[in-house]
Scaffold this active site. Structure first.
Site, short mmCIF file in Angstrom:
data_model
loop_
_atom_site.label_atom_id
_atom_site.label_comp_id
_atom_site.label_asym_id
_atom_site.label_seq_id
_atom_site.Cartn_x
_atom_site.Cartn_y
_atom_site.Cartn_z
N GLU A 1 0.93 -1.30 -0.14
CA GLU A 1 -0.08 0.09 -0.07
C GLU A 1 0.86 1.22 0.32
O GLU A 1 1.79 1.63 1.00
CB GLU A 1 -1.00 -0.11 1.32
CG GLU A 1 -1.70 0.99 1.25
CD GLU A 1 -2.81 0.87 -0.07
OE1 GLU A 1 -3.50 -0.08 -0.33
OE2 GLU A 1 -3.08 2.27 -0.58
N SER A 2 0.80 2.07 -1.11
CA SER A 2 1.88 3.00 -1.21
C SER A 2 1.70 4.12 -0.38
O SER A 2 2.78 4.71 0.47
CB SER A 2 1.86 3.70 -2.61
OG SER A 2 0.54 3.99 -2.86
N CYS B 1 4.15 -2.47 -8.18
CA CYS B 1 2.86 -2.15 -8.10
C CYS B 1 2.92 -1.09 -7.03
O CYS B 1 3.21 -0.03 -7.53
CB CYS B 1 1.92 -3.34 -7.33
SG CYS B 1 0.02 -3.14 -7.43
N ILE C 1 -3.02 -7.11 -8.60
CA ILE C 1 -3.74 -6.89 -7.17
C ILE C 1 -3.66 -5.47 -7.05
O ILE C 1 -2.82 -4.60 -6.71
CB ILE C 1 -2.89 -7.68 -6.14
CG1 ILE C 1 -2.81 -9.00 -6.29
CG2 ILE C 1 -3.78 -7.44 -4.94
CD1 ILE C 1 -1.63 -9.69 -5.28
N ARG C 2 -5.15 -5.01 -7.21
CA ARG C 2 -5.53 -3.30 -7.23
C ARG C 2 -4.21 -2.68 -7.92
O ARG C 2 -3.66 -1.79 -7.13
CB ARG C 2 -5.57 -3.07 -5.62
CG ARG C 2 -6.70 -3.82 -4.70
CD ARG C 2 -6.91 -3.27 -3.56
NE ARG C 2 -5.77 -3.86 -2.62
CZ ARG C 2 -4.92 -2.78 -1.98
NH1 ARG C 2 -5.11 -1.66 -2.31
NH2 ARG C 2 -3.96 -3.34 -1.50
N HIS D 1 2.54 -8.33 -9.71
CA HIS D 1 3.21 -9.02 -8.63
C HIS D 1 3.91 -10.36 -9.46
O HIS D 1 2.78 -11.31 -9.80
CB HIS D 1 2.60 -9.27 -7.22
CG HIS D 1 2.02 -8.35 -6.51
ND1 HIS D 1 2.81 -8.22 -5.46
CD2 HIS D 1 1.37 -7.43 -6.76
CE1 HIS D 1 1.89 -7.14 -4.75
NE2 HIS D 1 1.22 -6.74 -5.61
N GLU E 1 6.23 -12.30 -7.93
CA GLU E 1 6.88 -13.20 -6.84
C GLU E 1 5.70 -14.12 -6.36
O GLU E 1 6.35 -14.97 -5.54
CB GLU E 1 7.30 -12.33 -5.86
CG GLU E 1 6.42 -11.56 -4.76
CD GLU E 1 5.54 -10.23 -5.44
OE1 GLU E 1 5.81 -10.01 -6.73
OE2 GLU E 1 5.02 -9.75 -4.69
N1 GLN Z 1 -3.51 -0.02 -4.78
C1 GLN Z 1 -2.10 -0.18 -3.98
C2 GLN Z 1 -1.48 1.38 -3.88
O1 GLN Z 1 -2.31 2.09 -4.58
C3 GLN Z 1 -1.10 -1.03 -4.77
C4 GLN Z 1 -1.74 -2.35 -4.67
C5 GLN Z 1 -0.40 -3.40 -4.67
O2 GLN Z 1 0.85 -3.12 -4.72
N2 GLN Z 1 -0.73 -4.74 -4.92
O3 GLN Z 1 -0.61 1.43 -3.37
#
Ligand code: GLN
Length: 188
Positions: free
Chosen positions: A51-52, A81, A130-131, A166, A168
């Protein structure tokens, strides 16, 4: 480089340990990086998925911004990501600060939310979205290594690499992306 390259993975939050078998299979040594001292002696750095927004807060809280900036100047860095979001030139949805080391704009959650997360095939290797952010290169110097539809999902800019996805989480070691990252380090 005589000994095995040491690959640091920023370990403040997010998907860290699944990188270990990939890094080892690609001929490197895995090192989780949490404190300034952990940056000493690494040859490359991975900013993992997660989550950034939380990562930015933790980078401030643990006073790692200077270490990160030095790493960007000195070594290959790969953002995955959320990590790619940290490395972009600008971030949208919502706007968020970033380190601007790769000239791409990132639209957070551009591939949808958790429910829309999916596997995708890149050159015969399964990766996970993933998102994930949508990446839009700002100029032609950004090399596009893979696309999903019209959008780049794996880019290279000098020795800085970013993936929206991802690799990994796939238990087939090493991923082509870890191999590519390792090749940036061995020729560094
Ligand atoms: N949606 C997340 C973000 O905005 C990133 C998701 C992820 O790293 N898999 O930080």
């Amino acid at each position: 480089m005589t000994s095995k390259p040491v690959i640091g993975v920023l370990a403040l939050q997010g998907c860290v340990t699944p990188h270990k078998p990939h890094i080892e299979a690609a001929g490197g040594v895995f090192r989780p990086v949490k404190r300034a001292a952990d940056f000493d002696g690494i040859d490359g750095l991975i900013l993992p998925g997660g989550e950034s927004t939380t990562m930015l807060k933790l980078i401030d809280r643990f006073e790692l911004a200077d270490c990160l900036k030095k790493a960007f100047e000195r070594m290959p860095v790969w953002g995955i990501c959320a990590g790619a979001i940290l490395m972009g030139e600008s971030v949208a949805n919502p706007i968020q600060r970033s380190y601007g080391v790769i000239p791409v704009t990132l639209i957070r959650n551009g591939y949808g939310r958790q429910m829309d997360s999916t596997h995708f095939d890149i050159d015969g290797y399964t990766v996970s979205f993933i998102r994930a952010p949508i990446m839009a290169p700002v100029n032609d110097d950004v090399e596009i290594l893979a696309k999903r539809g019209e959008s780049p999902v794996w880019v290279l800019y000098n020795d800085k690499m970013a993936t929206s996805f991802h690799p990994e989480l796939t238990q087939d070691y090493p991923s082509p992306m870890h191999e590519r990252f390792m090749s940036l380090i061995t020729k560094h």
